[in-house]
Write a protein that holds these residues in place. Structure first.
Motif, PDB file in Angstrom:
ATOM      1  N   ILE A  31       0.848  -1.185   0.000  1.00  0.00           N
ATOM      2  CA  ILE A  31       0.000   0.000   0.000  1.00  0.00           C
ATOM      3  C   ILE A  31       0.883   1.234   0.000  1.00  0.00           C
ATOM      4  N   ASN A  32       0.664   2.111  -0.930  1.00  0.00           N
ATOM      5  CA  ASN A  32       1.432   3.346  -0.998  1.00  0.00           C
ATOM      6  C   ASN A  32       0.803   4.379  -0.068  1.00  0.00           C
ATOM      7  N   ALA A  49      -6.150  14.573   5.204  1.00  0.00           N
ATOM      8  CA  ALA A  49      -4.796  14.223   5.610  1.00  0.00           C
ATOM      9  C   ALA A  49      -4.324  13.031   4.785  1.00  0.00           C
ATOM     10  N   ALA A  50      -3.014  12.940   4.621  1.00  0.00           N
ATOM     11  CA  ALA A  50      -2.433  11.829   3.878  1.00  0.00           C
ATOM     12  C   ALA A  50      -1.137  11.401   4.549  1.00  0.00           C
ATOM     13  N   SER A  56       5.542   9.846   6.269  1.00  0.00           N
ATOM     14  CA  SER A  56       5.437  11.293   6.088  1.00  0.00           C
ATOM     15  C   SER A  56       3.975  11.688   5.899  1.00  0.00           C
ATOM     16  N   SER A  57       3.571  12.756   6.558  1.00  0.00           N
ATOM     17  CA  SER A  57       2.163  13.127   6.535  1.00  0.00           C
ATOM     18  C   SER A  57       1.978  14.600   6.169  1.00  0.00           C
ATOM     19  N   ILE A  69      -3.051  11.740  11.527  1.00  0.00           N
ATOM     20  CA  ILE A  69      -3.155  10.539  10.713  1.00  0.00           C
ATOM     21  C   ILE A  69      -2.005   9.612  11.054  1.00  0.00           C
ATOM     22  N   SER A  70      -2.287   8.324  11.087  1.00  0.00           N
ATOM     23  CA  SER A  70      -1.251   7.330  11.354  1.00  0.00           C
ATOM     24  C   SER A  70      -1.617   6.054  10.614  1.00  0.00           C
ATOM     25  N   ARG A  71      -0.665   5.138  10.548  1.00  0.00           N
ATOM     26  CA  ARG A  71      -0.936   3.875   9.861  1.00  0.00           C
ATOM     27  C   ARG A  71      -0.169   2.749  10.521  1.00  0.00           C
ATOM     28  N   ASP A  72      -0.726   1.569  10.372  1.00  0.00           N
ATOM     29  CA  ASP A  72      -0.081   0.346  10.837  1.00  0.00           C
ATOM     30  C   ASP A  72       0.053  -0.543   9.610  1.00  0.00           C
ATOM     31  N   ASN A  73       1.247  -0.605   9.061  1.00  0.00           N
ATOM     32  CA  ASN A  73       1.441  -1.346   7.817  1.00  0.00           C
ATOM     33  C   ASN A  73       1.214  -2.843   7.996  1.00  0.00           C
ATOM     34  N   THR A  74       1.490  -3.362   9.177  1.00  0.00           N
ATOM     35  CA  THR A  74       1.277  -4.796   9.396  1.00  0.00           C
ATOM     36  C   THR A  74      -0.208  -5.147   9.384  1.00  0.00           C
ATOM     37  N   LYS A  75      -1.030  -4.182   9.765  1.00  0.00           N
ATOM     38  CA  LYS A  75      -2.475  -4.409   9.773  1.00  0.00           C
ATOM     39  C   LYS A  75      -3.158  -3.822   8.542  1.00  0.00           C
TER      40      LYS A  75
END
Length: 123
Positions: A31-32, A49-50, A56-57, A69-75
């Motif tokens: 996922i980009n 938000a991105a 980087s946000s 904004i945040s992300r969990d790449n494993t999930k």
């Protein structure tokens, strides 16, 4: 089938907080950039938000200092923490992601959108 599923919308009083989540599912390879947009009736969808794959946000001026904004790449999940909510934040919020997925022996790219989740902020 690759899809994004959102959760976490609802009704909150002005000054309150909500956290939105958006999880990707299916044969996702990578996922980009992941992003949150919002839309109100009669208006164009706007970027809230991105966040890139390396974290980087960037934010719309109207939400800077209040939203995170945040992300969990494993999930395969992106979050939007919304604090100090205002009535003008009321909108349907959509997540968006650039997804590379496997399809048979090939890889394909999808500009994916979630179904939208309604956030209502009362005054």
């Amino acid at each position: 089938q690759v899809q994004l599923v959102e959760s976490g919308g609802g009704l909150v009083q002005a000054g309150g907080s909500l956290r939105l989540s958006c999880a990707g599912s299916g044969n996702i390879f990578s996922i980009n950039t992941m992003a949150w947009y919002r839309q109100t009736p009669g208006k164009q969808r706007e970027l809230v938000a991105a966040i890139t794959s390396d974290g980087s946000s960037n934010y719309a001026d109207s939400v800077k200092g209040r939203f995170t904004i945040s992300r969990d790449n494993t999930k395969k999940t992106v979050y939007l923490r919304m604090n100090s909510l205002k009535p003008e934040d009321t909108a349907v919020y959509y997540c968006n992601a650039g997804i590379t997925y496997s399809s048979g022996v090939t890889f394909k790219f999808l500009d994916a959108w979630g179904q939208g989740t309604l956030v209502t902020v009362s005054s």
